[in-house]
Scaffold this motif. Structure first.
Motif, PDB file in Angstrom:
ATOM      1  N   PRO A 130      21.480  18.754  51.279  1.00 37.09           N
ATOM      2  CA  PRO A 130      22.389  19.878  51.019  1.00 37.09           C
ATOM      3  C   PRO A 130      23.609  19.399  50.234  1.00 37.09           C
ATOM      4  O   PRO A 130      24.166  18.330  50.509  1.00 37.09           O
ATOM      5  CB  PRO A 130      22.762  20.358  52.421  1.00 37.09           C
ATOM      6  N   LEU A 131      24.031  20.213  49.256  1.00 30.92           N
ATOM      7  CA  LEU A 131      25.002  19.759  48.268  1.00 30.92           C
ATOM      8  C   LEU A 131      26.446  20.015  48.690  1.00 30.92           C
ATOM      9  O   LEU A 131      26.813  21.127  49.061  1.00 30.92           O
ATOM     10  CB  LEU A 131      24.738  20.488  46.938  1.00 30.92           C
ATOM     11  N   THR A 132      27.255  18.952  48.612  1.00 30.19           N
ATOM     12  CA  THR A 132      28.707  19.126  48.672  1.00 30.19           C
ATOM     13  C   THR A 132      29.137  19.789  47.371  1.00 30.19           C
ATOM     14  O   THR A 132      28.733  19.373  46.289  1.00 30.19           O
ATOM     15  CB  THR A 132      29.413  17.766  48.825  1.00 30.19           C
ATOM     16  N   THR A 133      29.961  20.829  47.479  1.00 31.94           N
ATOM     17  CA  THR A 133      30.307  21.577  46.275  1.00 31.94           C
ATOM     18  C   THR A 133      31.644  22.273  46.440  1.00 31.94           C
ATOM     19  O   THR A 133      32.221  22.301  47.534  1.00 31.94           O
ATOM     20  CB  THR A 133      29.201  22.620  45.961  1.00 31.94           C
ATOM     21  N   VAL A 134      32.137  22.817  45.351  1.00 35.00           N
ATOM     22  CA  VAL A 134      33.354  23.624  45.361  1.00 35.00           C
ATOM     23  C   VAL A 134      32.925  25.088  45.319  1.00 35.00           C
ATOM     24  O   VAL A 134      32.261  25.518  44.386  1.00 35.00           O
ATOM     25  CB  VAL A 134      34.265  23.298  44.163  1.00 35.00           C
ATOM     26  N   ARG A 135      33.291  25.820  46.339  1.00 39.41           N
ATOM     27  CA  ARG A 135      32.915  27.235  46.403  1.00 39.41           C
ATOM     28  C   ARG A 135      33.901  28.063  45.587  1.00 39.41           C
ATOM     29  O   ARG A 135      35.104  28.022  45.815  1.00 39.41           O
ATOM     30  CB  ARG A 135      32.908  27.714  47.847  1.00 39.41           C
ATOM     31  N   GLN A 136      33.367  28.789  44.620  1.00 42.95           N
ATOM     32  CA  GLN A 136      34.187  29.822  43.986  1.00 42.95           C
ATOM     33  C   GLN A 136      33.622  31.173  44.413  1.00 42.95           C
ATOM     34  O   GLN A 136      32.408  31.353  44.490  1.00 42.95           O
ATOM     35  CB  GLN A 136      34.252  29.677  42.475  1.00 42.95           C
ATOM     36  N   PRO A 137      34.501  32.123  44.711  1.00 44.66           N
ATOM     37  CA  PRO A 137      34.054  33.385  45.303  1.00 44.66           C
ATOM     38  C   PRO A 137      33.478  34.324  44.250  1.00 44.66           C
ATOM     39  O   PRO A 137      34.092  35.316  43.852  1.00 44.66           O
ATOM     40  CB  PRO A 137      35.343  33.941  45.915  1.00 44.66           C
ATOM     41  N   LEU A 138      32.264  34.043  43.806  1.00 41.88           N
ATOM     42  CA  LEU A 138      31.682  34.778  42.687  1.00 41.88           C
ATOM     43  C   LEU A 138      31.535  36.269  42.985  1.00 41.88           C
ATOM     44  O   LEU A 138      31.898  37.116  42.170  1.00 41.88           O
ATOM     45  CB  LEU A 138      30.326  34.172  42.325  1.00 41.88           C
ATOM     46  N   ALA A 139      30.972  36.592  44.157  1.00 44.75           N
ATOM     47  CA  ALA A 139      30.804  38.008  44.495  1.00 44.75           C
ATOM     48  C   ALA A 139      32.155  38.705  44.596  1.00 44.75           C
ATOM     49  O   ALA A 139      32.311  39.857  44.151  1.00 44.75           O
ATOM     50  CB  ALA A 139      30.021  38.150  45.801  1.00 44.75           C
ATOM     51  N   ASP A 140      33.146  38.019  45.163  1.00 43.31           N
ATOM     52  CA  ASP A 140      34.485  38.609  45.270  1.00 43.31           C
ATOM     53  C   ASP A 140      35.103  38.820  43.888  1.00 43.31           C
ATOM     54  O   ASP A 140      35.843  39.791  43.668  1.00 43.31           O
ATOM     55  CB  ASP A 140      35.397  37.727  46.109  1.00 43.31           C
ATOM     56  N   MET A 141      34.821  37.909  42.953  1.00 43.37           N
ATOM     57  CA  MET A 141      35.302  38.084  41.585  1.00 43.37           C
ATOM     58  C   MET A 141      34.695  39.341  40.972  1.00 43.37           C
ATOM     59  O   MET A 141      35.379  40.114  40.289  1.00 43.37           O
ATOM     60  CB  MET A 141      34.975  36.845  40.751  1.00 43.37           C
ATOM     61  N   GLY A 142      33.399  39.551  41.212  1.00 42.97           N
ATOM     62  CA  GLY A 142      32.754  40.758  40.726  1.00 42.97           C
ATOM     63  C   GLY A 142      33.331  42.011  41.347  1.00 42.97           C
ATOM     64  O   GLY A 142      33.558  43.021  40.670  1.00 42.97           O
ATOM     65  N   LYS A 143      33.596  41.959  42.658  1.00 47.00           N
ATOM     66  CA  LYS A 143      34.176  43.120  43.344  1.00 47.00           C
ATOM     67  C   LYS A 143      35.551  43.469  42.767  1.00 47.00           C
ATOM     68  O   LYS A 143      35.854  44.640  42.497  1.00 47.00           O
ATOM     69  CB  LYS A 143      34.310  42.832  44.838  1.00 47.00           C
ATOM     70  N   LEU A 144      36.393  42.443  42.597  1.00 50.23           N
ATOM     71  CA  LEU A 144      37.738  42.700  42.089  1.00 50.23           C
ATOM     72  C   LEU A 144      37.684  43.241  40.661  1.00 50.23           C
ATOM     73  O   LEU A 144      38.439  44.162  40.302  1.00 50.23           O
ATOM     74  CB  LEU A 144      38.571  41.418  42.140  1.00 50.23           C
ATOM     75  N   ALA A 145      36.791  42.705  39.842  1.00 50.06           N
ATOM     76  CA  ALA A 145      36.659  43.199  38.469  1.00 50.06           C
ATOM     77  C   ALA A 145      36.242  44.661  38.465  1.00 50.06           C
ATOM     78  O   ALA A 145      36.763  45.472  37.683  1.00 50.06           O
ATOM     79  CB  ALA A 145      35.650  42.357  37.705  1.00 50.06           C
ATOM     80  N   ALA A 146      35.307  45.028  39.339  1.00 56.20           N
ATOM     81  CA  ALA A 146      34.848  46.419  39.409  1.00 56.20           C
ATOM     82  C   ALA A 146      35.973  47.338  39.876  1.00 56.20           C
ATOM     83  O   ALA A 146      36.170  48.429  39.322  1.00 56.20           O
ATOM     84  CB  ALA A 146      33.641  46.524  40.332  1.00 56.20           C
ATOM     85  N   ARG A 147      36.717  46.921  40.906  1.00 51.07           N
ATOM     86  CA  ARG A 147      37.829  47.748  41.380  1.00 51.07           C
ATOM     87  C   ARG A 147      38.872  47.932  40.270  1.00 51.07           C
ATOM     88  O   ARG A 147      39.433  49.025  40.092  1.00 51.07           O
ATOM     89  CB  ARG A 147      38.476  47.108  42.600  1.00 51.07           C
ATOM     90  N   THR A 148      39.123  46.851  39.527  1.00 49.84           N
ATOM     91  CA  THR A 148      40.128  46.913  38.464  1.00 49.84           C
ATOM     92  C   THR A 148      39.710  47.858  37.361  1.00 49.84           C
ATOM     93  O   THR A 148      40.499  48.687  36.892  1.00 49.84           O
ATOM     94  CB  THR A 148      40.391  45.504  37.903  1.00 49.84           C
ATOM     95  N   VAL A 149      38.458  47.772  36.921  1.00 49.64           N
ATOM     96  CA  VAL A 149      38.018  48.624  35.811  1.00 49.64           C
ATOM     97  C   VAL A 149      37.967  50.084  36.238  1.00 49.64           C
ATOM     98  O   VAL A 149      38.258  50.993  35.441  1.00 49.64           O
ATOM     99  CB  VAL A 149      36.662  48.130  35.247  1.00 49.64           C
ATOM    100  N   LEU A 150      37.646  50.346  37.509  1.00 49.75           N
ATOM    101  CA  LEU A 150      37.645  51.722  37.984  1.00 49.75           C
ATOM    102  C   LEU A 150      39.069  52.282  38.075  1.00 49.75           C
ATOM    103  O   LEU A 150      39.307  53.462  37.785  1.00 49.75           O
ATOM    104  CB  LEU A 150      36.953  51.808  39.346  1.00 49.75           C
ATOM    105  N   ARG A 151      40.023  51.437  38.466  1.00 50.59           N
ATOM    106  CA  ARG A 151      41.417  51.872  38.467  1.00 50.59           C
ATOM    107  C   ARG A 151      41.874  52.213  37.052  1.00 50.59           C
ATOM    108  O   ARG A 151      42.537  53.233  36.828  1.00 50.59           O
ATOM    109  CB  ARG A 151      42.323  50.788  39.059  1.00 50.59           C
ATOM    110  N   LEU A 152      41.535  51.363  36.096  1.00 47.03           N
ATOM    111  CA  LEU A 152      41.912  51.623  34.713  1.00 47.03           C
ATOM    112  C   LEU A 152      41.272  52.912  34.201  1.00 47.03           C
ATOM    113  O   LEU A 152      41.886  53.663  33.440  1.00 47.03           O
ATOM    114  CB  LEU A 152      41.500  50.438  33.827  1.00 47.03           C
ATOM    115  N   ALA A 153      40.029  53.145  34.614  1.00 46.08           N
ATOM    116  CA  ALA A 153      39.335  54.366  34.190  1.00 46.08           C
ATOM    117  C   ALA A 153      40.033  55.623  34.700  1.00 46.08           C
ATOM    118  O   ALA A 153      39.894  56.703  34.120  1.00 46.08           O
ATOM    119  CB  ALA A 153      37.884  54.335  34.667  1.00 46.08           C
ATOM    120  N   HIS A 154      40.796  55.480  35.793  1.00 45.50           N
ATOM    121  CA  HIS A 154      41.553  56.610  36.348  1.00 45.50           C
ATOM    122  C   HIS A 154      43.028  56.529  35.974  1.00 45.50           C
ATOM    123  O   HIS A 154      43.894  57.119  36.643  1.00 45.50           O
ATOM    124  CB  HIS A 154      41.402  56.641  37.877  1.00 45.50           C
TER     125      HIS A 154
END
Length: 349
Positions: free
Chosen positions: A298-322
């Motif tokens: 099992p790999l030692t690694t640096v976790r970046q919150p990829l799904a959370d990045m997608g969620k925040l991007a979606a929330r941001t674009v929807l806010r801009l759309a409104h």
């Protein structure tokens, strides 16, 4: 003569034919500013708004009204390519937010080719998308301008380069992650630490390299250029990069691969040479993709919150759309070192 020219500018047959670009030129402002006025945005000064609205009125410019029931309820999610589990995690986050908002998601890959990008833009115009999320890609400036003219909000995830100042971005703390990965290896006694780097055109790659360098310098070590090999985030480049490091007269005792997929390629390169991880070489990746907890080891690694990045991007674009502004135009989510079995203390000089 001047009066006749002014009359000609506002003659009925000329009304409605002027472009936003021409309005911007005559008003002495940018195209995005005119687009904000046309779309009723509030982030324009009263003086500028009055000047632009006067020109729009004089020339009979009208934003085409949307017909009842024609709201697209779609987000366009655009990647450079889709051949990585990394992309799947971003999609998962975007889709979760979009689904909850009753909005569909259209996923595209433009492969960095101008023709593909222009074809995508033609399709986007046809479906009247509510917003665009662009992931580790770069659109030509003319296409960015067209999105502004169309009034389609844009959010960039992990920008490939420096985005326009009025474009919100979502990323991860790549510099801190690169530093944490390297400091972990240093804490285990390793001093010859190789780096399989990502594509230098990407800001995230350069930030991870800078974190690697900062950790070495903090330990009183200089970067050895021979220990830094290029990669493209794919397993094949990790395989080739690890082989290049192993072929050095004095190979490293540990390697930081700037993506999990490159780390998996490096594990395979070591396996084919009869070398073991971590007994013969310690290895750290970056991303924390779901499959790396099942790699051998099992790999030692640096976790970046990829799904959370997608969620925040979606929330941001929807806010801009409104017509709502994001809380911050530049967001970096935190990274975290996840220690597993692919790293161990140095047991040889």
């Amino acid at each position: 003569m001047a009066a006749r020219e002014a009359d000609a500018e506002t003659a009925p047959e000329a009304r409605g034919k002027i472009t936003i670009t021409e309005i911007a030129r005559r008003a002495g402002v940018s195209v995005p500013t005119v687009s904000r006025v046309v779309n009723g945005r509030s982030d324009v000064s009263p003086q500028t708004r009055a000047r632009v609205e006067d020109l729009l009125q004089r020339h009979g410019y009208r934003k085409r009204p949307a017909a009842p029931g024609t709201r697209a309820a779609l987000i366009d999610l655009v990647f450079n390519d889709l051949d990585s589990p990394w992309s799947v995690e971003i999609i998962r986050g975007v889709e979760e937010v979009a689904h909850a908002a009753g909005v569909g998601t259209v996923v595209s890959a433009i492969h960095g080719r101008t023709g593909d990008a222009r074809e995508w833009m033609r399709n986007l115009r046809a479906r009247a998308s509510d917003g665009v999320i662009l992931v580790t890609s770069a659109l030509e400036p003319v296409l960015h301008d067209e999105l502004r003219i169309l009034g389609v909000p844009l959010v960039v995830v992990d920008p490939a380069g420096s985005p326009a100042l009025d474009v919100p971005t979502v990323g991860a703390a790549n510099w801190a992650g690169g530093m944490a990965a390297t400091e972990h290896l240093l804490s285990l006694g390793h001093r010859r630490i190789g780096l399989i780097a990502g594509p230098p055109r990407l800001l995230c790659s350069r930030a991870r390299f800078d974190g690697y360098r900062a950790a070495l310098e903090g330990a009183g070590l200089a970067v050895d250029d021979a220990l830094v090999v290029p990669g493209d985030f794919r397993p094949e480049s990790g395989f080739a990069g690890c082989n290049a490091l192993l072929d050095l007269p004095e190979p490293p005792t540990a390697v930081f691969a700037a993506s999990d997929q490159m780390a998996l390629g490096a594990i395979e390169a070591l396996r084919r040479r009869g070398l073991r991880v971590p007994e013969d070489m310690s290895l750290v990746g970056f991303d924390d993709l779901p499959e790396v907890r099942w790699s051998a080891p099992p790999l030692t690694t640096v976790r970046q919150p990829l799904a959370d990045m997608g969620k925040l991007a979606a929330r941001t674009v929807l806010r801009l759309a409104h017509d709502e502004q994001p809380d911050s135009p530049r967001v970096e989510l935190g990274t975290e070192l996840v220690v597993r079995a692919s790293t161990a203390p140095l047991t040889r000089p």
